[in-house]
Enzyme design. Structure first.
Site, short mmCIF file in Angstrom:
data_model
loop_
_atom_site.label_atom_id
_atom_site.label_comp_id
_atom_site.label_asym_id
_atom_site.label_seq_id
_atom_site.Cartn_x
_atom_site.Cartn_y
_atom_site.Cartn_z
N HIS A 50 0.83 -1.20 0.00
CA HIS A 50 0.00 0.00 0.00
C HIS A 50 0.87 1.26 0.00
O HIS A 50 2.00 1.26 0.52
CB HIS A 50 -0.89 0.03 1.25
CG HIS A 50 -1.89 -1.09 1.31
ND1 HIS A 50 -2.97 -1.17 0.46
CD2 HIS A 50 -1.99 -2.17 2.12
CE1 HIS A 50 -3.68 -2.26 0.75
NE2 HIS A 50 -3.11 -2.88 1.76
N LYS A 252 -11.11 -1.33 4.34
CA LYS A 252 -10.75 -0.93 2.96
C LYS A 252 -11.79 -1.38 1.93
O LYS A 252 -11.79 -0.88 0.82
CB LYS A 252 -9.39 -1.51 2.59
CG LYS A 252 -8.24 -0.92 3.37
CD LYS A 252 -6.92 -1.38 2.80
CE LYS A 252 -5.75 -0.90 3.63
NZ LYS A 252 -5.64 -1.59 4.93
N ILE A 338 -0.60 -6.96 14.22
CA ILE A 338 -0.04 -6.57 12.91
C ILE A 338 -1.01 -7.05 11.81
O ILE A 338 -0.80 -8.07 11.16
CB ILE A 338 1.38 -7.15 12.69
CG1 ILE A 338 2.27 -6.92 13.91
CG2 ILE A 338 1.99 -6.56 11.42
CD1 ILE A 338 2.75 -5.52 14.11
N SER A 340 -3.45 -5.41 8.45
CA SER A 340 -3.05 -4.59 7.30
C SER A 340 -2.68 -3.18 7.78
O SER A 340 -3.35 -2.66 8.66
CB SER A 340 -4.20 -4.52 6.30
OG SER A 340 -3.77 -3.93 5.13
N CYS A 403 4.84 -29.73 -14.24
CA CYS A 403 3.53 -29.07 -14.20
C CYS A 403 3.29 -28.43 -15.56
O CYS A 403 4.08 -27.57 -15.98
CB CYS A 403 3.53 -28.02 -13.09
SG CYS A 403 2.16 -26.85 -13.19
N CYS A 445 0.01 -32.46 -11.76
CA CYS A 445 1.40 -32.47 -11.31
C CYS A 445 1.64 -33.02 -9.90
O CYS A 445 2.77 -33.34 -9.56
CB CYS A 445 2.00 -31.07 -11.40
SG CYS A 445 1.15 -29.87 -10.38
C1 LIG Z 1 -7.36 -10.91 4.34
C2 LIG Z 1 -6.08 -10.13 4.54
C3 LIG Z 1 -5.67 -9.18 3.61
C4 LIG Z 1 -4.51 -8.45 3.82
N1 LIG Z 1 -4.03 -7.64 2.83
C5 LIG Z 1 -2.86 -6.98 3.00
C6 LIG Z 1 -2.31 -6.21 1.95
O1 LIG Z 1 -2.79 -6.21 0.83
N2 LIG Z 1 -1.20 -5.47 2.22
C7 LIG Z 1 -0.61 -5.46 3.45
O2 LIG Z 1 0.35 -4.72 3.64
N3 LIG Z 1 -1.06 -6.25 4.44
C8 LIG Z 1 -2.17 -7.03 4.24
N4 LIG Z 1 -2.63 -7.85 5.22
C9 LIG Z 1 -1.90 -7.93 6.48
C10 LIG Z 1 -0.68 -8.83 6.39
O3 LIG Z 1 -0.97 -10.01 5.67
C11 LIG Z 1 -0.26 -9.18 7.81
O4 LIG Z 1 -0.13 -7.99 8.54
C12 LIG Z 1 1.08 -9.90 7.87
O5 LIG Z 1 1.08 -11.02 7.02
C13 LIG Z 1 1.34 -10.34 9.30
O6 LIG Z 1 2.51 -11.10 9.33
P1 LIG Z 1 2.96 -11.84 10.64
O7 LIG Z 1 4.29 -12.42 10.37
O8 LIG Z 1 2.80 -10.91 11.79
O9 LIG Z 1 1.84 -12.96 10.89
P2 LIG Z 1 1.70 -14.45 10.31
O10 LIG Z 1 1.94 -14.52 8.87
O11 LIG Z 1 0.37 -14.93 10.80
O12 LIG Z 1 2.87 -15.25 11.03
C14 LIG Z 1 2.84 -15.58 12.38
C15 LIG Z 1 3.52 -16.94 12.51
O13 LIG Z 1 3.67 -17.28 13.89
C16 LIG Z 1 3.55 -18.68 13.99
N5 LIG Z 1 3.25 -19.06 15.36
C17 LIG Z 1 2.14 -18.75 16.08
N6 LIG Z 1 2.19 -19.29 17.31
C18 LIG Z 1 3.38 -19.94 17.39
C19 LIG Z 1 4.00 -20.71 18.41
N7 LIG Z 1 3.42 -20.92 19.60
N8 LIG Z 1 5.22 -21.25 18.15
C20 LIG Z 1 5.83 -21.06 16.95
N9 LIG Z 1 5.26 -20.34 15.94
C21 LIG Z 1 4.06 -19.79 16.16
C22 LIG Z 1 2.41 -18.99 13.04
O14 LIG Z 1 2.38 -20.35 12.67
C23 LIG Z 1 2.69 -18.05 11.88
O15 LIG Z 1 3.43 -18.66 10.86
C24 LIG Z 1 -3.75 -8.64 5.01
C25 LIG Z 1 -4.15 -9.62 5.92
C26 LIG Z 1 -5.26 -10.41 5.65
C27 LIG Z 1 -5.58 -11.55 6.56
#
Ligand SMILES: Cc1cc2nc3c(=O)[nH]c(=O)nc-3n(C[C@H](O)[C@H](O)[C@H](O)COP(=O)(O)OP(=O)(O)OC[C@H]3O[C@@H](n4cnc5c(N)ncnc54)[C@H](O)[C@@H]3O)c2cc1C
Length: 482
Positions: A50, A252, A338, A340, A403, A445
């Site tokens: 964004h 959004k 954390i 969007s 694939c 695949c």
């Molecule tokens: C529908 C949707 C649309 C979005 N669109 C956008 C967009 O277009 N642009 C944008 O900037 N952002 C967007 N976002 C936001 C963005 O995707 C997230 O903010 C970002 O991916 C968060 O990353 P993260 O690493 O914090 O979380 P995650 O990707 O959820 O990673 C957290 C990790 O922690 C691990 N974990 C949890 N508990 C434990 C434990 N006890 N032990 C070990 N590991 C653990 C989980 O398995 C996971 O892999 C969107 C989100 C969603 C859901």
């Protein structure tokens, strides 16, 4: 083993913090409970970098969004992530929406978005002929980009590992004990890892991790689902820009987003739910997405949908990103709430954690050997005709098409199986190579991929998993050559 830092969670945020940490002379371990990096919110989202026009001015979201957007240009050069410089159109169709658009233009200015301009109906329709004819005005946001979130996370993690990060996958953090020297982090595998700092990057589970060291965490996750249609990449060019409706109090809204590999994403909706892991699609959710998207553009090719999916946002009671050292447990750093624009902000979050939290307490020495570059695998389907011929002469296995939809060859898959973060499951290969991501969705695949994984890892085909532990696809072979 005692580490300086343990990062819990290998989504885009954990991986970005890890990469930033490895620029310093420290020891660090990243622990992920899933079988691979990037399986939760970081995988299932709109993939938009964004511009920063949307977050409330003065918030951490606003600051880190604008900084993150700029840092993606650097990530493209350093770790070879894909970027589609689509720009975005925010579309107003009523007088009220035009007023909101003007306010968002002012907000873009206040947040430091470098480029934005208003377009009238004629200009907007000239550039995007499939826009709904009711368009009155558009806010053009040229710095908006689209990436492949999976590749951003994988590339950041691989680069961090190549620079010394330790990584444990399929390992869940089940308990944390505070000690005089820092923390003891316990896992479901029976390991106990010691560290001076813990970084909580557990996304939708970050409040549960917080409760392992705090009596009263400052935030609680309120999961919010978003559902999507994916339209086949043969419809590439239907729209060139990301199309946003004018946002409302619910967020959004439903977007139309061209993807880096040519597909079109239609979604998401926004519904609160209790379970951060429930990614089932719902009839009501998809109907809503379909109806809302038709307000933005006409003739959306819904007859070319190849799949649907759901992502769950780690929204929180704090509203803004909660990035802070714990008030109860020194050296414990929360990256909570954390949602969007977390994908966009991730590289800036990495810097913020280092510069605004850790470096305020520690003097870290630079890692003089840090190599910021990571090469992506140059796959057969990305090669020019000349490169394809040379590749085939050098390695005839390039003639073995694993694939057909996405033109993925045997050496492509073998390379992915043997990387720093190996793709050793069927879904892992799909995410890395696109084998299974095309029109037939793996019908052709998948069995080829299973056999290659078995051959390269020494497993039996019946032991190869789809994704999770015990998600094996084959029970046995029916046609075994004697
Ligand atoms: C529908 C949707 C649309 C979005 N669109 C956008 C967009 O277009 N642009 C944008 O900037 N952002 C967007 N976002 C936001 C963005 O995707 C997230 O903010 C970002 O991916 C968060 O990353 P993260 O690493 O914090 O979380 P995650 O990707 O959820 O990673 C957290 C990790 O922690 C691990 N974990 C949890 N508990 C434990 C434990 N006890 N032990 C070990 N590991 C653990 C989980 O398995 C996971 O892999 C969107 C989100 C969603 C859901």
């Amino acid at each position: 083993m005692k580490y300086d830092f343990i990062i819990i969670g290998a989504g885009v945020v954990g991986a970005s913090v890890a990469r930033e940490l490895m620029k310093y002379d420290v020891t660090a371990l990243m622990i992920e409970r899933e079988n691979d990096v990037c399986n939760h919110a970081s995988l299932a989202n709109s993939a938009i970098v964004h511009s920063g026009h949307d977050p409330v001015p003065g918030s951490l979201k606003a600051k880190l969004n604008v900084e993150g957007n700029a840092l993606y240009e650097q990530l493209e050069k350093e770790i070879e992530i894909p970027l589609l410089r689509s720009g975005a159109f925010m579309v107003a169709q009523t007088d009220e929406e035009v007023e909101t658009l003007m306010n968002l233009r002012d907000r873009a200015k206040e947040n430091g978005v470098p480029e934005y301009r208003l377009l009238d109906r004629e200009e907007a329709l000239k550039q995007e002929p499939n826009l709904h004819p009711d368009v009155k005005m558009v806010l053009d946001l040229p710095t908006t980009k689209v990436t492949y979130p999976w590749e951003v996370t994988l590339a950041s993690a691989e680069n961090a590992i190549d620079n010394g990060l330790d990584f444990k996958k399929a390992t869940e953090v089940t308990g944390i004990e505070k000690t005089n020297e820092g923390f003891k982090v316990k896992t479901n595998k029976g390991d106990v890892f010691k560290s001076r700092y813990v970084i909580n990057a557990a996304g939708g589970f970050s409040d549960k991790i917080a409760k392992m060291v705090e009596k009263t965490p400052e935030f609680e996750i309120t999961p919010r689902r978003g559902e999507y249609f994916v339209i086949d990449r043969h419809m590439e060019g239907f729209v060139d820009h990301v199309l946003y409706p004018t946002p409302s109090s619910k967020g959004k809204g439903v977007l139309i987003t061209p993807q880096v590999h040519g597909e079109l994403l239609i979604g998401p909706n926004s519904e609160f739910q209790d379970d951060p892991e429930n990614v089932d699609n719902t009839k009501a959710g998809l109907s809503f997405v379909r109806k809302e998207s038709m307000r933005l553009a006409h003739n959306i090719p819904f007859n070319k949908v190849i799949r649907t999916f759901t992502g769950v946002r780690a929204s929180s009671t704090h509203k803004d990103f909660y990035i802070s050292e714990s008030k109860e447990a020194p050296n414990f750093i929360h990256l909570g709430g954390i949602d969007s624009p977390g994908l966009t902000a991730a590289p800036a979050i990495g810097r913020y954690v280092l510069e605004e939290i850790i470096m305020k307490k520690e003097t870290l020495l630079e890692n003089k050997d840090f190599n910021p570059y990571r090469k992506k695998i140059h796959q057969f389907h990305d090669m020019s005709e000349k490169e394809k011929q040379e590749a085939f002469r050098f390695d005839p296995r390039y003639g073995n098409l694993i694939c057909k939809c996405e033109k993925v060859t045997e050496p492509d898959v073998v390379h992915h199986i043997n990387r720093s973060v190996p793709g050793d499951t069927v879904k892992g290969i799909k995410k890395r190579s696109r084998a299974g991501a095309g029109l037939c969705q793996g019908g052709y695949c998948e069995h080829n991929v299973i056999h290659l994984i078995a051959r390269e890892t020494g497993k039996k085909v019946t032991e190869v998993e789809y994704y999770d532990e015990h998600s094996n696809i084959l029970k046995g072979e029916t046609k075994v050559k004697k």
